[in-house]
Design a protein around this motif. Structure first.
Motif, PDB file in Angstrom:
ATOM      1  N   ILE A   1      32.954  36.852  52.183  1.00 26.77           N
ATOM      2  CA  ILE A   1      33.879  35.963  52.689  1.00 26.77           C
ATOM      3  C   ILE A   1      34.854  35.240  52.017  1.00 26.77           C
ATOM      4  O   ILE A   1      35.855  34.849  52.081  1.00 26.77           O
ATOM      5  CB  ILE A   1      32.721  34.575  53.001  1.00 26.77           C
ATOM      6  CG1 ILE A   1      31.921  35.082  54.476  1.00 26.77           C
ATOM      7  CG2 ILE A   1      33.469  33.530  53.268  1.00 26.77           C
ATOM      8  CD1 ILE A   1      30.862  34.218  54.620  1.00 26.77           C
ATOM      9  N   ALA A   2      34.287  35.196  50.558  1.00 27.60           N
ATOM     10  CA  ALA A   2      35.558  34.586  49.659  1.00 27.60           C
ATOM     11  C   ALA A   2      36.552  35.707  49.036  1.00 27.60           C
ATOM     12  O   ALA A   2      37.379  35.325  48.440  1.00 27.60           O
ATOM     13  CB  ALA A   2      34.562  34.150  48.293  1.00 27.60           C
ATOM     14  N   ARG A   3      36.449  36.783  49.641  1.00 27.20           N
ATOM     15  CA  ARG A   3      37.475  37.767  49.173  1.00 27.20           C
ATOM     16  C   ARG A   3      38.936  37.407  49.160  1.00 27.20           C
ATOM     17  O   ARG A   3      39.678  37.562  48.066  1.00 27.20           O
ATOM     18  CB  ARG A   3      37.376  39.225  50.029  1.00 27.20           C
ATOM     19  CG  ARG A   3      38.360  40.348  49.699  1.00 27.20           C
ATOM     20  CD  ARG A   3      37.828  40.996  48.292  1.00 27.20           C
ATOM     21  NE  ARG A   3      38.613  42.061  47.964  1.00 27.20           N
ATOM     22  CZ  ARG A   3      39.654  41.835  47.078  1.00 27.20           C
ATOM     23  NH1 ARG A   3      40.009  40.690  46.696  1.00 27.20           N
ATOM     24  NH2 ARG A   3      40.324  42.964  46.541  1.00 27.20           N
ATOM     25  N   ASP A   4      39.710  37.021  49.999  1.00 25.82           N
ATOM     26  CA  ASP A   4      40.993  36.322  50.111  1.00 25.82           C
ATOM     27  C   ASP A   4      41.052  35.193  49.010  1.00 25.82           C
ATOM     28  O   ASP A   4      42.152  35.115  48.151  1.00 25.82           O
ATOM     29  CB  ASP A   4      41.394  35.954  51.478  1.00 25.82           C
ATOM     30  CG  ASP A   4      41.553  37.076  52.320  1.00 25.82           C
ATOM     31  OD1 ASP A   4      41.528  38.381  51.861  1.00 25.82           O
ATOM     32  OD2 ASP A   4      41.427  36.903  53.626  1.00 25.82           O
ATOM     33  N   TYR A   5      39.974  34.309  48.990  1.00 22.35           N
ATOM     34  CA  TYR A   5      40.191  33.134  48.088  1.00 22.35           C
ATOM     35  C   TYR A   5      40.134  33.743  46.600  1.00 22.35           C
ATOM     36  O   TYR A   5      40.931  33.511  45.800  1.00 22.35           O
ATOM     37  CB  TYR A   5      38.950  32.264  48.270  1.00 22.35           C
ATOM     38  CG  TYR A   5      38.834  31.165  47.092  1.00 22.35           C
ATOM     39  CD1 TYR A   5      39.686  30.132  47.080  1.00 22.35           C
ATOM     40  CD2 TYR A   5      38.162  31.342  46.097  1.00 22.35           C
ATOM     41  CE1 TYR A   5      39.482  29.251  46.213  1.00 22.35           C
ATOM     42  CE2 TYR A   5      37.810  30.282  45.148  1.00 22.35           C
ATOM     43  CZ  TYR A   5      38.723  29.453  45.184  1.00 22.35           C
ATOM     44  OH  TYR A   5      38.291  28.363  44.303  1.00 22.35           O
ATOM     45  N   LEU A   6      39.208  34.876  46.155  1.00 26.97           N
ATOM     46  CA  LEU A   6      39.153  35.485  44.781  1.00 26.97           C
ATOM     47  C   LEU A   6      40.401  36.180  44.673  1.00 26.97           C
ATOM     48  O   LEU A   6      40.484  36.227  43.303  1.00 26.97           O
ATOM     49  CB  LEU A   6      37.892  36.062  44.851  1.00 26.97           C
ATOM     50  CG  LEU A   6      36.561  35.161  44.772  1.00 26.97           C
ATOM     51  CD1 LEU A   6      35.469  36.271  45.085  1.00 26.97           C
ATOM     52  CD2 LEU A   6      36.168  34.302  43.736  1.00 26.97           C
ATOM     53  N   GLY A   7      40.889  36.806  45.280  1.00 27.95           N
ATOM     54  CA  GLY A   7      41.947  37.895  45.065  1.00 27.95           C
ATOM     55  C   GLY A   7      41.460  38.849  44.115  1.00 27.95           C
ATOM     56  O   GLY A   7      40.246  39.578  44.423  1.00 27.95           O
ATOM     57  N   ASP A   8      42.350  39.118  43.216  1.00 28.83           N
ATOM     58  CA  ASP A   8      42.135  40.036  42.106  1.00 28.83           C
ATOM     59  C   ASP A   8      41.389  39.623  40.801  1.00 28.83           C
ATOM     60  O   ASP A   8      41.574  40.156  39.779  1.00 28.83           O
ATOM     61  CB  ASP A   8      43.061  41.177  41.839  1.00 28.83           C
ATOM     62  CG  ASP A   8      43.545  41.867  42.998  1.00 28.83           C
ATOM     63  OD1 ASP A   8      42.520  42.306  43.612  1.00 28.83           O
ATOM     64  OD2 ASP A   8      44.570  42.223  43.390  1.00 28.83           O
ATOM     65  N   ASP A   9      40.934  38.129  41.202  1.00 29.57           N
ATOM     66  CA  ASP A   9      40.472  37.641  39.698  1.00 29.57           C
ATOM     67  C   ASP A   9      38.986  37.916  39.308  1.00 29.57           C
ATOM     68  O   ASP A   9      38.226  38.185  40.360  1.00 29.57           O
ATOM     69  CB  ASP A   9      40.488  36.071  39.980  1.00 29.57           C
ATOM     70  CG  ASP A   9      41.951  35.577  39.904  1.00 29.57           C
ATOM     71  OD1 ASP A   9      42.678  36.154  39.524  1.00 29.57           O
ATOM     72  OD2 ASP A   9      42.186  34.527  40.596  1.00 29.57           O
ATOM     73  N   ASP A  10      38.555  37.884  38.043  1.00 29.75           N
ATOM     74  CA  ASP A  10      37.217  37.865  37.628  1.00 29.75           C
ATOM     75  C   ASP A  10      36.751  36.359  38.215  1.00 29.75           C
ATOM     76  O   ASP A  10      37.330  35.557  38.424  1.00 29.75           O
ATOM     77  CB  ASP A  10      37.087  37.845  36.162  1.00 29.75           C
ATOM     78  CG  ASP A  10      37.809  39.081  35.531  1.00 29.75           C
ATOM     79  OD1 ASP A  10      37.713  40.195  36.287  1.00 29.75           O
ATOM     80  OD2 ASP A  10      38.315  39.092  34.437  1.00 29.75           O
ATOM     81  N   PHE A  11      35.358  36.584  38.414  1.00 28.47           N
ATOM     82  CA  PHE A  11      34.871  35.374  38.869  1.00 28.47           C
ATOM     83  C   PHE A  11      33.245  35.107  38.644  1.00 28.47           C
ATOM     84  O   PHE A  11      32.792  36.088  38.329  1.00 28.47           O
ATOM     85  CB  PHE A  11      35.093  35.235  40.346  1.00 28.47           C
ATOM     86  CG  PHE A  11      34.208  36.222  41.356  1.00 28.47           C
ATOM     87  CD1 PHE A  11      32.937  35.769  41.589  1.00 28.47           C
ATOM     88  CD2 PHE A  11      34.572  37.468  41.411  1.00 28.47           C
ATOM     89  CE1 PHE A  11      32.260  36.935  42.727  1.00 28.47           C
ATOM     90  CE2 PHE A  11      34.080  38.345  42.054  1.00 28.47           C
ATOM     91  CZ  PHE A  11      32.585  38.194  42.769  1.00 28.47           C
ATOM     92  N   VAL A  12      32.951  33.992  38.538  1.00 31.63           N
ATOM     93  CA  VAL A  12      31.302  33.671  38.464  1.00 31.63           C
ATOM     94  C   VAL A  12      30.877  33.279  39.831  1.00 31.63           C
ATOM     95  O   VAL A  12      31.475  32.700  40.471  1.00 31.63           O
ATOM     96  CB  VAL A  12      31.041  32.570  37.438  1.00 31.63           C
ATOM     97  CG1 VAL A  12      29.802  31.975  37.575  1.00 31.63           C
ATOM     98  CG2 VAL A  12      31.654  32.812  36.333  1.00 31.63           C
TER      99      VAL A  12
END
Length: 342
Positions: free
Chosen positions: A78-89
């Motif tokens: 669900i968060a794919r577009d929000y996260l883009g190509d960033d690293d994330f926690v």
């Protein structure tokens, strides 16, 4: 946590008068992260009212709706577009990790694996996602609630991922629970030769999934409070140990044995509180004895003798009825009413 969670979000149940979710948001901020997407479902309005735009935590919060609980990997999808190509926690909102997540985040930045897991040793690994370990913190495999665990190292609900996890999730099929499992995405990374590392924590960790866990976490946090009395405490009240009394609270004719927190606007009269008790805002406690319990906002407790190891929901009422035993244990839903004997 039923029936409490029938009427409110589990992540907003207060521990030492602060919602569990807030501890996680503070840990995220302390790790140097400022942009946060919160996956929300049916309790979205309540979560949004409590967290707002995130500015109270020094965060910029975006809400990402999920139509139904379909697994942790589905939340990432669900968060794919929000996260883009960033690293994330990814931080599960009902988890509590003492010491924060700085160590795991810093190690991820330094070593650049595709996933950094937080692990802790548990007595019953059958109930958790479990990691099989190699040398130097390298994870050889993960399995969800295994029948034959390969270690006693359980996955804590905090993960650090590179964008490679999106590729893994795209390959997943729903599990027997009809969910997209994050453990299967991690295993896909391992099978593809993508490095997955781990950090083993030795401090306090709780997945606050039941009353006992909530009370354990409440005890742990209360043990570390500093005394602060902002409300009114009468001369005929005895205070022992570390006690916090919020603004506008009024305590009279009582004995308070810390650690205890009494929230703003609450009234305590002719009662004994503590140790390890949290009374939320705008509560009333009269002629009662409460120990090792959590009392939520607006609850009314009058003349019921001794209560211990309990959680009383928002606006709940506990009042006398006939033939009361000396000790009571409750998990009461919001706006409920219980009549107990005297």
């Amino acid at each position: 946590m039923r029936p409490i969670t029938h009427t409110s979000a589990k992540q907003l149940i207060p521990v030492a008068n602060k919602p569990v979710l807030f501890y996680g948001l503070e840990a995220i901020r302390e790790a140097g992260i400022r942009e946060v997407g919160i996956i929300v479902g049916s309790t979205a309005p309540e979560i949004e009212r409590a967290v707002g735009d995130g500015s109270q935590f020094g965060l910029d919060v975006t809400y990402l709706p999920q139509d139904a609980p379909r697994g942790l990997a589905h939340a990432v999808l669900i968060a794919r577009d929000y996260l883009g190509d960033d690293d994330f926690v990814m931080y599960l909102g009902d988890n509590f990790v003492v010491g924060g997540i700085n160590g795991a985040v810093e190690r991820f930045r330094r070593e650049r694996p595709h996933a950094q897991l937080m692990l802790t040793r548990v007595k019953d690994p059958h109930a958790f996602g479990v990691a099989e370990m190699g040398q130097d913190g390298q994870v050889l495999g993960v399995e969800e609630k295994p029948q034959y665990p390969k270690s006693d190292l359980a996955l804590v609900g905090v993960y650090v991922f590179s964008p490679a996890v999106h590729e893994a999730i795209a390959e997943l099929k729903p599990s027997w629970r009809n969910e997209l499992e994050i453990t299967e995405a991690i295993q896909w990374l391992i099978d593809q030769g993508r490095p997955v590392k781990s950090t083993i924590i030795t401090g306090f960790w709780k997945d606050t999934g039941n009353l006992a866990d909530m009370l354990d976490m409440n005890r742990f946090v209360l043990e570390r409070i500093d005394s602060e009395v902002s409300g009114s405490v009468s001369a005929d009240t005895e205070i022992i140990g570390r006690v916090v009394v919020g603004p506008g609270a009024v305590i009279s004719g009582s004995r308070i044995v810390g650690p205890v927190v009494v929230g703003a606007g609450s009234v305590v009269r002719n009662s004994r509180l503590g140790p390890f008790t949290s009374i939320d805002c705008d509560c009333t406690v009269v002629d009662s004895d409460i120990e090792q319990s959590i009392v939520l906002r607006g609850a009314f407790i009058d003349g019921v003798g001794r209560i211990e190891m309990s959680m009383i929901g928002r606006e709940a009422r506990v009042v006398p009825g006939p033939r009361a035993p000396k000790t009571y244990r409750f998990v009461l839903g919001d706006h409920s009413e219980v009549r107990v004997g005297v």
